[in-house]
Design an enzyme around this catalytic site. Structure first.
Site, short mmCIF file in Angstrom:
data_model
loop_
_atom_site.label_atom_id
_atom_site.label_comp_id
_atom_site.label_asym_id
_atom_site.label_seq_id
_atom_site.Cartn_x
_atom_site.Cartn_y
_atom_site.Cartn_z
N LEU A 150 0.87 -1.17 0.00
CA LEU A 150 0.00 0.00 0.00
C LEU A 150 0.91 1.22 0.00
O LEU A 150 1.99 1.20 0.60
CB LEU A 150 -0.90 0.03 1.24
N ASP A 151 0.47 2.29 -0.67
CA ASP A 151 1.25 3.52 -0.66
C ASP A 151 1.38 4.04 0.76
O ASP A 151 0.58 3.73 1.64
CB ASP A 151 0.58 4.58 -1.53
N LYS A 152 2.37 4.90 0.98
CA LYS A 152 2.65 5.43 2.31
C LYS A 152 1.41 5.97 3.00
O LYS A 152 1.16 5.69 4.17
CB LYS A 152 3.72 6.53 2.20
#
Length: 328
Positions: A150-152
């Site tokens: 998942l993105d940051k």
């Protein structure tokens, strides 16, 4: 007394002088390619830098050409000097929200701001570091068992392997599209058109900005096919709340596809969004994860409530979220 050309390099205080032998499978290969297999914790480009710096010896003499061909049985040593990348894979205790755990895998609920895997600018304090501290078995797994990311600033559910058999099986399940990953997305502008739609648009590096992804023409640019299922949950004048289901798993896929259809995510400034509703991070939450356990055969399904900032933005826009049964 200065070193002669035939003297081995002296490792620095934080370096390691590691011997190696070229196996038959690498006979006739480039030196840098063989070293990349023998020393996997360093990138090939960095190993090329070590070769150029004279830190690699082959058959008793400095090796100065990355393209030099090696022979089976060749002996050598390499002075491994620490880099941020090589020092990133260390345990760092951190609180992780674990929603499921068994001997084979675990499911976590990732908060906003947590980087999943070390990368330039984020070598420490990542989920990988936390997994290494939490479970000694993670040290034996590639990427500490991480099979998707998942993105940051994206929140929500992720599955992580705890053993190699489970990791390989999960990778196969994801590749076969047998892991259901559903997201809540809060986007700009009221929804128009059909309440459900399939976005099929290839994604690759943006030719005009290599720091972002874009929908691309595969006849002209490199990229991969990408498909996202979208279902409108509610819409109002400021924007809309959408359920997104990944059919494929490309980098920034939902963010790119939502921007492509004219609904960039709230606060996703990289793809045309802007802060709104109190949110200053991209409004994307992985709320549902479902799959058949690859080793026990048990059907597993998990849900995560949106975090407080996301829920407040939804409520502030007067949007309703009753979580109806998914239609895809």
């Amino acid at each position: 007394m200065p070193l002669s050309a035939d003297d081995p390099p002296e490792p620095g205080p934080d370096s390691e002088l590691r011997p190696f032998t070229i196996g038959a499978q690498w006979h006739g290969q480039r030196l840098d390619r063989a070293l990349a297999a023998l020393v996997p914790e360093f990138s090939r480009s960095y190993l090329q830098q070590l070769i150029d710096a004279g830190a690699v010896r082959l058959q008793g003499r400095p090796a100065t050409r990355s393209a030099a061909r090696v022979k089976a049985g060749d002996h050598g040593d390499i002075e491994l000097r620490p880099t941020p990348q090589s020092q990133a894979f260390v345990p760092e205790p951190m609180a992780l929200a674990v929603v499921h755990e068994d001997e084979h895998l675990l499911v976590i609920d990732k908060p906003a701001g947590l980087v999943v895997h070390p990368a330039p600018g984020h070598w420490r304090g990542t989920l990988l570091n936390g997994l290494l501290a939490r479970d000694a078995k993670a040290l034996m797994l590639p990427r500490a068992g991480i099979v998707h990311r998942l993105d940051k600033d994206t929140t929500g559910l992720m599955v992580v392997a705890r053993e190699r058999q489970a990791m390989d099986a999960l990778v196969r399940l994801i590749a076969a599209r047998e892991v259901s990953r559903q997201y809540l997305a809060l986007a700009h502008r009221p929804w128009t058109g059909a309440p459900t739609r399939e976005v099929q648009a290839p994604i690759g590096r943006d030719p005009a900005n290599r720091l972002r992804m874009a929908v691309v023409d595969l006849a002209r640019n490199s990229g991969k096919t990408a498909e996202t299922g979208l279902e409108l949950l509610d819409s109002a004048e400021p924007g809309c709340l959408v359920r997104a289901c990944l059919r494929t798993g490309r980098t920034h896929q939902i963010r790119v596809h939502m921007a492509h259809i004219g609904h960039p995510l709230v606060a996703d400034e990289l793809y045309g969004g802007a802060p709104a509703g109190g949110l200053r991070r991209q409004a994307l939450h992985a709320f549902r994860l479902a799959f058949v356990h690859p080793l026990t055969g048990q059907a597993l399904a998990f849900e995560s409530r949106p975090p407080a900032d996301f829920a407040a933005a939804v409520a502030g826009w007067g949007l309703r979220y009753n979580d109806p049964a998914p239609s895809f």
